[in-house]
Each structure stands twice: as C-alpha cells, then as structure tokens.
Design an enzyme around this catalytic site. Structure first.
Site, mmCIF file in Angstrom:
data_model
loop_
_atom_site.group_PDB
_atom_site.id
_atom_site.type_symbol
_atom_site.label_atom_id
_atom_site.label_comp_id
_atom_site.label_asym_id
_atom_site.label_seq_id
_atom_site.Cartn_x
_atom_site.Cartn_y
_atom_site.Cartn_z
ATOM 1 N N HIS A 1 0.865 -1.178 0.000
ATOM 2 C CA HIS A 1 0.000 0.000 0.000
ATOM 3 C C HIS A 1 0.906 1.234 0.000
ATOM 4 C CE1 HIS A 1 -3.860 -1.828 0.308
ATOM 5 N NE2 HIS A 1 -3.692 -2.347 1.522
ATOM 6 N N CYS B 1 -0.130 2.766 -4.391
ATOM 7 C CA CYS B 1 -0.859 3.996 -4.676
ATOM 8 C C CYS B 1 -0.067 5.201 -4.191
ATOM 9 C CB CYS B 1 -2.217 3.988 -3.984
ATOM 10 S SG CYS B 1 -3.446 3.089 -4.923
#
Length: 498
Positions: free
Chosen positions: A326, A369
């Site tokens: 992430h 991301c």
C-alpha cells in the site's frame, strides 16, 4: 566472417515467433505456398536467396525485416544499427506500408482484444482456437476480406477494442492516399518530359499552366527532400552511439522483492502473490539473484534495505528493488501501516551508503498507490489506505546518478490491482521485459511501452466512469541500460500472464 556464417549467427538468435513474423512480412515478396512450408528461419533465408532478395551484396531486405520485428541487436551482423535503419526506411523500403501497418496492429493487440475481434469477425471455430492475430489477418486476406484498399472489415473489428489501433489504420489510409497522389503527379511529370515541345514553347491555358508549375515545384521539393535525407544519413553515421552500462561482470546482480499483503490497519492486497511470482520468474530469467521478503513492517523494510546496501556488489552489474505494498503520496507502507519515504529507500543505495554500486544502474519499481483521488469497484482494488494520518513526504531523485524509479502511478492517484491477475503495472512491466529484452531494447524504451499499455487499460465504474492509471518513470541514468538476452526463451509462470 563470410555472409552465410553471419546468417547462421542471426538465425541462432531468432525464435519461432520471430519466424512467423518474418513470414507474414514477406507475404508480398514470396508465394504464400512456399512460406507455409518453411519451418525454420534458415529455410526462410534460403528462400529469400532463391528469389534474389538476399545475398552478400544485397541484404537490405533482411535488415529491414529485423528492424520491423524489433531485433535491433542483430543488425550489427549486417553492419548497421537501429538508428541508421530508422533513417534509411524514411526514403527506401521493400516491405509495404500496408504489411507494416498490419504487423504493428499485431504487436499491440492483447489476448483479450484478440478474443473480442474473433467474436466480432465471426471466424469459423476451427480457425479460432490458439490462433495469433497474424493468422487471423492471413485468414482475412485469403478469404478476400482484407487488402490494401479493403480495410472496412478490419476497421469495424478494431474500432470495438482500441481507438489507438483504429488510428493506425486511418493513418495508413491517409499516407497511402498521399503516396498514390504523389505517384500520379510523378507520372504526369514524366509524361510532360517526353512531349516533343518544351512547356515554354506550348500555348496552354493559364489554369493548366498552374498545374504544370505545381507539378514542377512538387518534383523540386522531392529532390530537395531526398538530398536532405541523404545529408542526415551522412551526419547520423558520424554520430557517436549512446554509451551503455557494462553488463558483463561475473554476476548480473541482486533483485530484492518486498511483498506486503496483510496490514494492521487496512485491507489485504489480494492478488499481490501473482505480481511477486511473475517478478521472480522474469528477473531470474534475466540472470539476477532474486530474494523475496514477505510481510515486512516499516522497521523491517529499513533493516532489509540496510542488509542489501551492505552487501558486496563489486562483481555485480546492477541492483533491482521491487516494492509491492500500500502507499501514500511519495511513500510506501509497511505492514504496520507506518510510512517510509521513497527518497529514503533510494538513499540506502547512494554511493555514500553503498560504494560497490557506485556508477552502476540501480532500479526501483514501486507498486503502490500515491493518493486517493480515484476509487475501484468489483475485483479491482486500490493499493492505498485512508485510515492512516496523511503526512507530507518529499521525494527527490538523489543528486547521485544511475538511478531509475519506476512508479506504478503518478503522485496523488490510485494504482489498480486485479485480485485474480495482479496489478496492471507489474503485469505490464513483466510482459514487456520478456518481449523486448530479447530484441535488444533498452530499459527506458521498455518502460515507455509499459506506460502505453497501462494507460490504455480502463475499468468502468457503474457502467459510466472510466478509471485510468498512468505510470511514471524517473531517472538519472547517464548511459543506456540494455539487459543481455537470456540464453533461453521466457516461460510464463501461469496462464494469467498470457
């Protein structure tokens, strides 16, 4: 080295896929019956020799074919290179513009696009199974549904899957119409030259005189363009080719893969195991010593980076680090949902902190991301979280040279992951490495193709919104980086990677 020995050297570097590509490109030059009987690249060379298309003093066609299929590293056997061929083909070519256009379509058609096209074209079942797009094109030509001036069937099918590919067909039609017009003008010019009276001696209507003047000006412009092209070619041959990083040490280098799936404060990254598997297979195939570390907290990531920065890289060509996790703006997360700035990751391998990698290429591929602007749906998820407090972290490529950072998305945006197949970015990266490294392409050219492939993907949210993604490479390379061609073809790890 005699010519036949050079041909054998070229043949030894070509694959079966290359053979099918070469045969397709030669369909206008050699009878299709003879091409269908050919089973090896050497047999194709012999057939070209029989047709007076290839010999020691005439190997321009072979150089053109190798250039078109992307086997640029093999051009050296013919005493030329990619840049020279690029300019040569602007003024002289043997393979038709039409066949080159079809081959470009083939190179850019995905397996999913091909399935859609087969459905639209309503091709008989026996021709469908396990067919490549080249075979589909051959079928259409054989059945008189496709030719230089008969493109409507192909346009209709391609329009359903890719506006970019449809544009290639439209561009071809436009260029072809222009060439036909230029050829017509040239014929008129030659006819005028053969008339018994000079233009000046004839009485012609003013309107016709303007046409004659236009034809003359067009011919003069063409002569000037040819002269300029020849001058450019002369200058090009004297230009020093880009220097390349040395890739011939005892070992290729380490490839570190940090793969985080489970997190304390956010959802699991389902599908990341597909990326890790594909990366492991690809970089092992490229000759690197791959080490994968799973489920690392932020502190463990830092400890791992310290470990690899302290290794002796003296006998190694390069270093690769892939991080699957992430992320936040300019940072990635450990499994404890704490962040580590990307600039900090890179700094572990600066010349100051890792002297044995000084002057060598260091590549970082970050699948995470970089923001929360978009949102996925269904089995498409985002590698980002919103439960962690937003922190501004500056990222800069270090002043030290020889660093490349491949980001899966631009700052501020989501990066999409298919729970069954893996992330858009890593899958495109791996697929293009396996296709383009054997062709001698440098890493920046490969990443440009990755950008194109990922940018063309889209996911429909609620049947309306197109969710898109744009990767972003940044680099301070001083030379070209070309991975040596592996001795064996790449074997995909599973059906999900095409």
């Amino acid at each position: 080295m005699d010519f036949n020995t050079r041909l054998i050297s070229i043949e030894s570097e070509l694959t079966q896929e290359d053979l099918e590509s070469l045969k397709f490109l030669c369909l206008d030059l050699v009878s299709s019956k003879k091409l269908l009987a050919i089973r090896s690249n050497l047999d194709l060379f012999k057939e070209l020799q029989k047709n007076s298309l290839l010999d020691e003093d005439q190997y321009e066609l072979l150089a053109e074919l190798l250039y078109i299929i992307g086997q640029h590293s093999l051009l050296k056997h013919l005493g030329t290179d990619k840049w020279t061929m690029q300019n040569t083909l602007k003024r002289k070519r043997t393979v038709s513009l039409y066949r080159r256009m079809l081959f470009e379509l083939y190179e850019n058609i995905s397996s999913e696009d091909l399935k859609t096209i087969l459905f639209i074209l309503n091709i008989p079942k026996k021709y469908e199974e396990n067919k490549t797009f080249l075979e589909v094109l051959y079928y259409l030509e054989k059945n008189d549904q496709l030719s230089e001036d008969k493109l409507d069937v192909l346009e209709k099918a391609v329009a359903k899957v890719s506006p970019d590919l449809l544009r290639k067909i439209k561009d071809y039609s436009r260029i072809r119409d222009k060439e036909i017009q230029e050829a017509r003008l040239q014929c008129e010019d030659e006819y005028d030259d053969k008339t018994p009276l000079s233009i000046e001696a004839q009485e012609v209507p003013s309107e016709d005189a303007e046409i004659v003047q236009h034809i003359s000006e067009t011919a003069n412009e063409k002569d000037l363009m040819d002269e300029n092209t020849e001058n450019s070619m002369a200058e090009l041959s004297l230009t020093e080719q880009p220097e390349m990083y040395s890739m011939n040490r005892k070992y290729r280098g380490y490839c570190l893969i940090i793969n985080n799936k489970e997190f304390m404060k956010s959802d699991a990254r389902v599908g990341t195991e597909k990326d890790a598997e594909f990366l492991t297979n690809v970089f092992t195939w490229l000759g690197m010593d791959v080490e994968i570390r799973n489920e690392l907290s932020t502190q463990e990531i830092q400890d791992c980076l310290t470990e690899f920065s302290k290794k002796d890289h003296t006998e190694r060509d390069c270093f690769v680090c892939c991080i699957l996790s992430h992320g936040k703006s300019r940072a990635v997360l450990g499994t404890d949902s704490e962040i580590i700035p990307i600039s900090e990751i890179i700094a572990y391998f600066s010349p100051k902190n890792c002297t044995t990698l000084a002057g060598k290429p260091k590549l970082f591929f970050i699948q995470a991301c970089q923001g929360t602007i978009s949102q996925g749906a269904h089995t498409i998820e985002q590698d980002a979280v919103s439960s962690v407090e937003e922190r501004k972290v500056a990222i800069t490529i270090p002043d030290d040279a020889d660093v490349l950072v491949g980001m899966s998305t631009v700052d501020g945006y989501y990066s999409f992951r298919d729970t069954q197949k893996g992330t858009w970015y890593i899958q495109a990266l791996c697929e293009n490495l396996t296709k383009m490294v054997p062709k001698g392409e440098d890493i920046l050219s490969i990443l440009t193709k990755v950008n194109k492939d990922v940018s063309e993907k889209e996911y429909l949210k609620n049947g309306k919104t197109n969710l898109k993604q744009m990767p972003q490479p940044s680099y301070t390379f001083r030379k070209k980086l070309v991975f040596p061609k592996p001795p064996t073809p790449f074997t995909p790890p599973g059906p999900q990677t095409k």
